[in-house]
Design a protein around this motif. Structure first.
Motif, mmCIF file in Angstrom:
data_model
loop_
_atom_site.group_PDB
_atom_site.id
_atom_site.type_symbol
_atom_site.label_atom_id
_atom_site.label_comp_id
_atom_site.label_asym_id
_atom_site.label_seq_id
_atom_site.Cartn_x
_atom_site.Cartn_y
_atom_site.Cartn_z
ATOM 1 N N VAL A 136 2.545 11.800 1.717
ATOM 2 C CA VAL A 136 3.204 10.888 0.776
ATOM 3 C C VAL A 136 3.635 9.658 1.570
ATOM 4 O O VAL A 136 4.528 9.746 2.415
ATOM 5 C CB VAL A 136 4.412 11.562 0.095
ATOM 6 N N MET A 137 2.998 8.525 1.299
ATOM 7 C CA MET A 137 3.224 7.329 2.106
ATOM 8 C C MET A 137 4.701 6.944 2.159
ATOM 9 O O MET A 137 5.217 6.637 3.235
ATOM 10 C CB MET A 137 2.383 6.160 1.570
ATOM 11 N N ALA A 138 5.392 6.946 1.036
ATOM 12 C CA ALA A 138 6.803 6.530 1.031
ATOM 13 C C ALA A 138 7.639 7.409 1.949
ATOM 14 O O ALA A 138 8.529 6.914 2.655
ATOM 15 C CB ALA A 138 7.361 6.556 -0.390
ATOM 16 N N ASP A 139 7.363 8.713 1.974
ATOM 17 C CA ASP A 139 8.104 9.617 2.854
ATOM 18 C C ASP A 139 7.812 9.322 4.319
ATOM 19 O O ASP A 139 8.712 9.297 5.161
ATOM 20 C CB ASP A 139 7.763 11.077 2.549
ATOM 21 N N GLY A 140 6.530 9.098 4.639
ATOM 22 C CA GLY A 140 6.149 8.778 6.013
ATOM 23 C C GLY A 140 6.753 7.461 6.477
ATOM 24 O O GLY A 140 7.263 7.364 7.592
ATOM 25 N N VAL A 141 6.715 6.454 5.614
ATOM 26 C CA VAL A 141 7.286 5.150 5.963
ATOM 27 C C VAL A 141 8.784 5.274 6.191
ATOM 28 O O VAL A 141 9.321 4.744 7.170
ATOM 29 C CB VAL A 141 6.970 4.099 4.870
ATOM 30 N N ARG A 142 9.473 5.980 5.306
ATOM 31 C CA ARG A 142 10.919 6.165 5.449
ATOM 32 C C ARG A 142 11.254 6.843 6.771
ATOM 33 O O ARG A 142 12.158 6.436 7.495
ATOM 34 C CB ARG A 142 11.442 6.979 4.261
ATOM 35 N N THR A 189 5.511 -3.512 9.227
ATOM 36 C CA THR A 189 5.033 -4.891 9.212
ATOM 37 C C THR A 189 3.960 -5.093 8.149
ATOM 38 O O THR A 189 3.663 -6.228 7.782
ATOM 39 C CB THR A 189 4.450 -5.288 10.583
ATOM 40 N N PHE A 190 3.384 -3.995 7.647
ATOM 41 C CA PHE A 190 2.338 -4.080 6.629
ATOM 42 C C PHE A 190 2.277 -2.760 5.892
ATOM 43 O O PHE A 190 2.294 -1.694 6.521
ATOM 44 C CB PHE A 190 0.987 -4.375 7.302
ATOM 45 N N VAL A 191 2.216 -2.815 4.567
ATOM 46 C CA VAL A 191 2.020 -1.623 3.742
ATOM 47 C C VAL A 191 0.970 -1.962 2.693
ATOM 48 O O VAL A 191 1.070 -2.983 2.012
ATOM 49 C CB VAL A 191 3.330 -1.163 3.052
ATOM 50 N N ASP A 192 -0.045 -1.107 2.575
ATOM 51 C CA ASP A 192 -1.104 -1.283 1.586
ATOM 52 C C ASP A 192 -1.020 -0.124 0.596
ATOM 53 O O ASP A 192 -1.780 0.847 0.680
ATOM 54 C CB ASP A 192 -2.458 -1.335 2.270
ATOM 55 N N GLY A 193 -0.044 -0.195 -0.310
ATOM 56 C CA GLY A 193 0.130 0.828 -1.339
ATOM 57 C C GLY A 193 0.302 2.210 -0.754
ATOM 58 O O GLY A 193 1.074 2.412 0.181
ATOM 59 N N LEU A 222 1.888 1.559 15.505
ATOM 60 C CA LEU A 222 1.761 2.906 14.962
ATOM 61 C C LEU A 222 1.405 2.741 13.498
ATOM 62 O O LEU A 222 2.028 1.932 12.794
ATOM 63 C CB LEU A 222 3.082 3.675 15.087
ATOM 64 N N ALA A 223 0.410 3.460 13.031
ATOM 65 C CA ALA A 223 -0.025 3.347 11.642
ATOM 66 C C ALA A 223 0.057 4.707 10.956
ATOM 67 O O ALA A 223 -0.065 5.759 11.602
ATOM 68 C CB ALA A 223 -1.457 2.823 11.588
ATOM 69 N N LEU A 224 0.245 4.665 9.652
ATOM 70 C CA LEU A 224 0.221 5.853 8.810
ATOM 71 C C LEU A 224 -0.937 5.697 7.837
ATOM 72 O O LEU A 224 -1.145 4.613 7.282
ATOM 73 C CB LEU A 224 1.526 5.991 8.021
ATOM 74 N N ALA A 225 -1.692 6.769 7.624
ATOM 75 C CA ALA A 225 -2.820 6.739 6.699
ATOM 76 C C ALA A 225 -2.677 7.883 5.707
ATOM 77 O O ALA A 225 -2.229 8.972 6.053
ATOM 78 C CB ALA A 225 -4.135 6.871 7.468
ATOM 79 N N ALA A 267 0.065 2.073 6.172
ATOM 80 C CA ALA A 267 1.261 1.338 6.599
ATOM 81 C C ALA A 267 1.194 1.207 8.108
ATOM 82 O O ALA A 267 0.636 2.072 8.785
ATOM 83 C CB ALA A 267 2.541 2.062 6.189
ATOM 84 N N GLN A 268 1.745 0.115 8.631
ATOM 85 C CA GLN A 268 1.777 -0.022 10.082
ATOM 86 C C GLN A 268 3.100 -0.625 10.524
ATOM 87 O O GLN A 268 3.720 -1.393 9.811
ATOM 88 C CB GLN A 268 0.595 -0.799 10.620
#
Length: 115
Positions: free
Chosen positions: A18-24, A35-39, A52-55, A43-44
């Motif tokens: 879940v991107m929002a959980d990872g970003v948080r 610095t960047f989130v694509d829906g 560091l990026a999340l996919a 996210a990076q």
């Protein structure tokens, strides 16, 4: 190796369900916002010259990877294939053209050239 074959940058990429959980979580750990989130896909975070990026979803392999920015992804892919490595792609994404190469211990590296 020619200068054009050298990496221009690199980042660790971690899968997240879940991107929002990872970003948080990463924002809390690093103390900085992304610095960047694509829906829900990507996210990076950039901090001190490191990325560091999340996919998630189709952008994620399901495992941690190394991402390497190059100037000529086709040329690097050809060089790696000639050296006997298993290269998959190219895949054209929204922001880049990329290939994947399998390492000797089963982990993969994504090489990309910005579009």
């Amino acid at each position: 190796m020619a200068d054009g074959d050298k990496a221009l940058g690199m980042a660790a990429v971690f899968p997240t369900a879940v991107m929002a959980d990872g970003v948080r979580f990463v924002a809390a750990v690093l103390g900085v916002e992304p610095t960047f989130v694509d829906g829900e896909r990507w996210a990076q975070f950039d901090l001190g010259g490191a990325r560091l990026a999340l996919a998630s979803g189709a952008e994620s392999s399901g495992a941690a990877q190394m991402m390497v920015k190059v100037a000529d992804v086709a040329g690097v892919a050809q060089r790696l294939a000639a050296a006997g490595y298993d290269v998959a792609g190219p895949v054209t994404g929204s922001h880049e053209v990329r290939v994947s190469v399998a390492g000797p211990d089963g982990w993969s590296v994504v090489l990309y050239e910005p579009r």
